[in-house]
Write a protein that holds these residues in place. Structure first.
Motif, PDB file in Angstrom:
ATOM      1  N   GLN A 236       0.832  -1.203   0.000  1.00  0.00           N
ATOM      2  CA  GLN A 236       0.000   0.000   0.000  1.00  0.00           C
ATOM      3  C   GLN A 236       0.868   1.254   0.000  1.00  0.00           C
ATOM      4  OE1 GLN A 236      -2.835   0.158   3.198  1.00  0.00           O
ATOM      5  NE2 GLN A 236      -3.461   2.254   2.740  1.00  0.00           N
ATOM      6  N   LYS A 237       1.913   1.261   0.817  1.00  0.00           N
ATOM      7  CA  LYS A 237       2.798   2.420   0.871  1.00  0.00           C
ATOM      8  C   LYS A 237       3.524   2.625  -0.452  1.00  0.00           C
ATOM      9  CE  LYS A 237       3.745   2.422   5.862  1.00  0.00           C
ATOM     10  NZ  LYS A 237       4.807   2.377   6.888  1.00  0.00           N
ATOM     11  N   GLU A 238       3.971   1.530  -1.062  1.00  0.00           N
ATOM     12  CA  GLU A 238       4.660   1.628  -2.349  1.00  0.00           C
ATOM     13  C   GLU A 238       3.717   2.118  -3.437  1.00  0.00           C
ATOM     14  OE1 GLU A 238       6.021  -2.346  -2.613  1.00  0.00           O
ATOM     15  OE2 GLU A 238       7.878  -1.982  -1.516  1.00  0.00           O
ATOM     16  N   ASN A 239       2.496   1.613  -3.436  1.00  0.00           N
ATOM     17  CA  ASN A 239       1.522   2.036  -4.434  1.00  0.00           C
ATOM     18  C   ASN A 239       1.164   3.509  -4.274  1.00  0.00           C
ATOM     19  OD1 ASN A 239       1.496  -0.543  -5.450  1.00  0.00           O
ATOM     20  ND2 ASN A 239      -0.466  -1.111  -4.546  1.00  0.00           N
ATOM     21  N   GLU A 240       1.044   3.952  -3.026  1.00  0.00           N
ATOM     22  CA  GLU A 240       0.758   5.363  -2.786  1.00  0.00           C
ATOM     23  C   GLU A 240       1.913   6.239  -3.265  1.00  0.00           C
ATOM     24  OE1 GLU A 240      -0.008   5.479   1.373  1.00  0.00           O
ATOM     25  OE2 GLU A 240      -2.086   4.785   1.203  1.00  0.00           O
ATOM     26  N   ALA A 241       3.140   5.796  -3.024  1.00  0.00           N
ATOM     27  CA  ALA A 241       4.309   6.540  -3.485  1.00  0.00           C
ATOM     28  C   ALA A 241       4.343   6.601  -5.009  1.00  0.00           C
ATOM     29  CB  ALA A 241       5.593   5.898  -2.956  1.00  0.00           C
ATOM     30  N   ALA A 242       4.005   5.492  -5.651  1.00  0.00           N
ATOM     31  CA  ALA A 242       3.986   5.452  -7.114  1.00  0.00           C
ATOM     32  C   ALA A 242       2.930   6.396  -7.670  1.00  0.00           C
ATOM     33  CB  ALA A 242       3.720   4.027  -7.592  1.00  0.00           C
ATOM     34  N   GLN A 243       1.739   6.382  -7.079  1.00  0.00           N
ATOM     35  CA  GLN A 243       0.666   7.244  -7.567  1.00  0.00           C
ATOM     36  C   GLN A 243       1.011   8.720  -7.371  1.00  0.00           C
ATOM     37  OE1 GLN A 243      -1.921   6.141  -9.328  1.00  0.00           O
ATOM     38  NE2 GLN A 243      -2.342   8.307  -9.710  1.00  0.00           N
ATOM     39  N   THR A 244       1.619   9.031  -6.233  1.00  0.00           N
ATOM     40  CA  THR A 244       2.036  10.413  -5.985  1.00  0.00           C
ATOM     41  C   THR A 244       3.068  10.854  -7.010  1.00  0.00           C
ATOM     42  OG1 THR A 244       1.609  10.232  -3.606  1.00  0.00           O
ATOM     43  CG2 THR A 244       3.115  11.968  -4.314  1.00  0.00           C
ATOM     44  N   LEU A 245       4.026   9.971  -7.309  1.00  0.00           N
ATOM     45  CA  LEU A 245       5.049  10.303  -8.296  1.00  0.00           C
ATOM     46  C   LEU A 245       4.437  10.499  -9.668  1.00  0.00           C
ATOM     47  CD1 LEU A 245       7.968  10.700  -9.136  1.00  0.00           C
ATOM     48  CD2 LEU A 245       8.206   8.210  -9.307  1.00  0.00           C
ATOM     49  N   ILE A 246       3.514   9.641 -10.051  1.00  0.00           N
ATOM     50  CA  ILE A 246       2.854   9.781 -11.356  1.00  0.00           C
ATOM     51  C   ILE A 246       2.162  11.133 -11.455  1.00  0.00           C
ATOM     52  CG2 ILE A 246       0.927   8.950 -12.766  1.00  0.00           C
ATOM     53  CD1 ILE A 246       1.664   6.114 -11.861  1.00  0.00           C
ATOM     54  N   GLU A 247       1.475  11.526 -10.400  1.00  0.00           N
ATOM     55  CA  GLU A 247       0.778  12.821 -10.408  1.00  0.00           C
ATOM     56  C   GLU A 247       1.763  13.971 -10.542  1.00  0.00           C
ATOM     57  OE1 GLU A 247      -1.429  12.731  -6.807  1.00  0.00           O
ATOM     58  OE2 GLU A 247      -2.889  11.248  -7.530  1.00  0.00           O
ATOM     59  N   GLN A 248       2.904  13.873  -9.867  1.00  0.00           N
ATOM     60  CA  GLN A 248       3.924  14.922  -9.965  1.00  0.00           C
ATOM     61  C   GLN A 248       4.519  14.982 -11.367  1.00  0.00           C
ATOM     62  OE1 GLN A 248       6.621  13.728  -6.868  1.00  0.00           O
ATOM     63  NE2 GLN A 248       5.426  14.687  -5.230  1.00  0.00           N
ATOM     64  N   LEU A 249       4.820  13.817 -11.925  1.00  0.00           N
ATOM     65  CA  LEU A 249       5.391  13.773 -13.271  1.00  0.00           C
ATOM     66  C   LEU A 249       4.398  14.282 -14.301  1.00  0.00           C
ATOM     67  CD1 LEU A 249       7.153  10.280 -13.097  1.00  0.00           C
ATOM     68  CD2 LEU A 249       8.257  12.519 -13.016  1.00  0.00           C
ATOM     69  N   ARG A 250       3.135  13.981 -14.094  1.00  0.00           N
ATOM     70  CA  ARG A 250       2.093  14.387 -15.044  1.00  0.00           C
ATOM     71  C   ARG A 250       1.982  15.909 -15.118  1.00  0.00           C
ATOM     72  NH1 ARG A 250      -2.528  11.751 -17.377  1.00  0.00           N
ATOM     73  NH2 ARG A 250      -3.324  13.240 -18.890  1.00  0.00           N
ATOM     74  N   GLU A 251       2.225  16.600 -13.991  1.00  0.00           N
ATOM     75  CA  GLU A 251       2.113  18.068 -13.966  1.00  0.00           C
ATOM     76  C   GLU A 251       3.108  18.717 -14.899  1.00  0.00           C
ATOM     77  OE1 GLU A 251       2.553  19.319  -9.952  1.00  0.00           O
ATOM     78  OE2 GLU A 251       0.603  18.520  -9.292  1.00  0.00           O
ATOM     79  N   ASP A 252       4.295  18.150 -15.021  1.00  0.00           N
ATOM     80  CA  ASP A 252       5.353  18.739 -15.843  1.00  0.00           C
ATOM     81  C   ASP A 252       5.501  18.066 -17.210  1.00  0.00           C
ATOM     82  OD1 ASP A 252       6.007  20.491 -13.745  1.00  0.00           O
ATOM     83  OD2 ASP A 252       7.310  18.978 -12.826  1.00  0.00           O
ATOM     84  N   ALA A 253       4.680  17.071 -17.466  1.00  0.00           N
ATOM     85  CA  ALA A 253       4.828  16.301 -18.712  1.00  0.00           C
ATOM     86  C   ALA A 253       3.977  16.881 -19.832  1.00  0.00           C
ATOM     87  CB  ALA A 253       4.437  14.846 -18.462  1.00  0.00           C
ATOM     88  N   ASP A 254       4.385  16.554 -21.038  1.00  0.00           N
ATOM     89  CA  ASP A 254       3.607  16.901 -22.236  1.00  0.00           C
ATOM     90  C   ASP A 254       2.795  15.669 -22.619  1.00  0.00           C
ATOM     91  OD1 ASP A 254       2.564  17.882 -24.564  1.00  0.00           O
ATOM     92  OD2 ASP A 254       4.460  17.897 -25.672  1.00  0.00           O
ATOM     93  N   VAL A 255       1.551  15.621 -22.200  1.00  0.00           N
ATOM     94  CA  VAL A 255       0.700  14.444 -22.402  1.00  0.00           C
ATOM     95  C   VAL A 255      -0.537  14.826 -23.188  1.00  0.00           C
ATOM     96  CG1 VAL A 255      -0.649  12.648 -21.283  1.00  0.00           C
ATOM     97  CG2 VAL A 255       1.526  13.386 -20.260  1.00  0.00           C
ATOM     98  N   THR A 256      -0.805  14.043 -24.225  1.00  0.00           N
ATOM     99  CA  THR A 256      -2.046  14.196 -24.990  1.00  0.00           C
ATOM    100  C   THR A 256      -2.703  12.825 -25.118  1.00  0.00           C
ATOM    101  OG1 THR A 256      -1.072  15.986 -26.284  1.00  0.00           O
ATOM    102  CG2 THR A 256      -3.094  14.981 -27.133  1.00  0.00           C
ATOM    103  N   VAL A 257      -3.964  12.743 -24.699  1.00  0.00           N
ATOM    104  CA  VAL A 257      -4.722  11.481 -24.786  1.00  0.00           C
ATOM    105  C   VAL A 257      -5.820  11.677 -25.823  1.00  0.00           C
ATOM    106  CG1 VAL A 257      -6.118   9.803 -23.535  1.00  0.00           C
ATOM    107  CG2 VAL A 257      -4.207  10.949 -22.380  1.00  0.00           C
ATOM    108  N   HIS A 258      -5.941  10.725 -26.745  1.00  0.00           N
ATOM    109  CA  HIS A 258      -6.853  10.878 -27.874  1.00  0.00           C
ATOM    110  C   HIS A 258      -8.113  10.023 -27.760  1.00  0.00           C
ATOM    111  CE1 HIS A 258      -3.836  13.243 -29.992  1.00  0.00           C
ATOM    112  NE2 HIS A 258      -2.937  12.282 -29.739  1.00  0.00           N
ATOM    113  N   VAL A 259      -8.350   9.387 -26.638  1.00  0.00           N
ATOM    114  CA  VAL A 259      -9.582   8.589 -26.478  1.00  0.00           C
ATOM    115  C   VAL A 259     -10.456   9.232 -25.406  1.00  0.00           C
ATOM    116  CG1 VAL A 259      -8.571   6.443 -27.225  1.00  0.00           C
ATOM    117  CG2 VAL A 259      -8.510   7.027 -24.798  1.00  0.00           C
TER     118      VAL A 259
END
Length: 259
Positions: A236-259
């Motif tokens: 649970q702790k590892e998954n929470e850390a992973a999700q937090t990191l994904i959210e942080q990376l997403r803020e600075d990333a160039d992401v486009t979703v087409h669906v």
């Protein structure tokens, strides 16, 4: 493997399918068997036509999926990659819908699958940027974990099972090396995940409350469940850390979703 959901999506689904088909620990696979048995019994008791109707599975809608499903910092997630993952996810969702009676919302499921693949790609890129390496020892250890998880006798059996699903040994090893690097990334982010006694007791209370609601009478003691609870809290702790990191990376990333 505690963090199997962090694998690239197609590989993660393949692992889930292997567990469902061949492992005693595949809860979703067991649920599917129970569902099939229930449908058979209902068909016998309520008439052949109704039994056939309940057994009919819907089809995944992939015709409208674009050739490029998403772009993550210049890296494309293709329709082919998405379709493999989506069809497997849809199959599982369809099995659940037969039990609940709710129709699968395919638009919502497509978005969930796409977002999951974007998150995984962000982790892969970050692990590469930080220079993590997958040693031969780490790779073999993860392969052995997969062998044990799926109730197989050897690595050859595991690779043969994946090949039946159209994945070569080279593809599997590449995915596993990537997973090792992601594991290292998450371990660095999560830090010390060793649970306290208070955290273990809280997890035990939650688990036993759920079992009581399900009507389970013979509930194991805290000491009997302690090892499993420890792994549960760590995950649970590892998954929470992973999700937090994904959210942080997403803020600075160039992401486009087409669906």
């Amino acid at each position: 493997m505690s963090k199997k959901w962090l694998l690239s999506a197609a590989f993660a689904i393949s692992i889930s399918m292997l567990a469902a088909c061949g492992g005693d620990e595949g809860e979703e696979g067991n649920g599917g068997e129970e569902n099939a048995q229930e449908e058979t019994e209902q068909g016998e008791g309520q008439g052949e036509g109704q039994g056939q109707e309940q057994a009919e599975m819907p089809e995944p809608d992939i015709d409208s999926v674009p050739d490029v499903v998403a772009e993550v910092n210049g890296e494309s997630i293709t329709k082919e990659e998405f379709t493999t993952t989506y069809e497997s996810q849809f199959q599982r969702a369809a099995m659940q819908s037969q039990m609940t009676g709710q129709e699968v919302d395919q638009d919502q499921l497509k978005q969930q699958v796409a977002e999951g693949m974007v998150g995984t790609e962000l982790l892969i890129q970050e692990a590469g940027d930080r220079g993590f390496e997958a040693s031969e020892e780490d790779v073999n250890q993860l392969v052995d974990e997969l062998v044990e998880q799926n109730g197989m006798e050897s690595q050859d059996d595991l690779f043969a099972a994946f090949e039946e699903q159209g994945m070569s040994e080279d593809e599997i090893m590449s995915q596993i090396e990537t997973q090792v690097k992601i594991d290292q990334l998450i371990a660095e982010e999560a830090g010390d995940v060793e649970p306290t006694e208070e955290e273990l007791q809280e997890a035990y209370d939650q688990t036993t409350a759920q079992q009581e609601q399900m009507g389970v009478e013979d509930i194991p003691s805290f000491e009997e469940m302690k090892a499993d609870l420890t792994e549960q809290v760590k995950m649970q702790k590892e998954n929470e850390a992973a999700q937090t990191l994904i959210e942080q990376l997403r803020e600075d990333a160039d992401v486009t979703v087409h669906v």
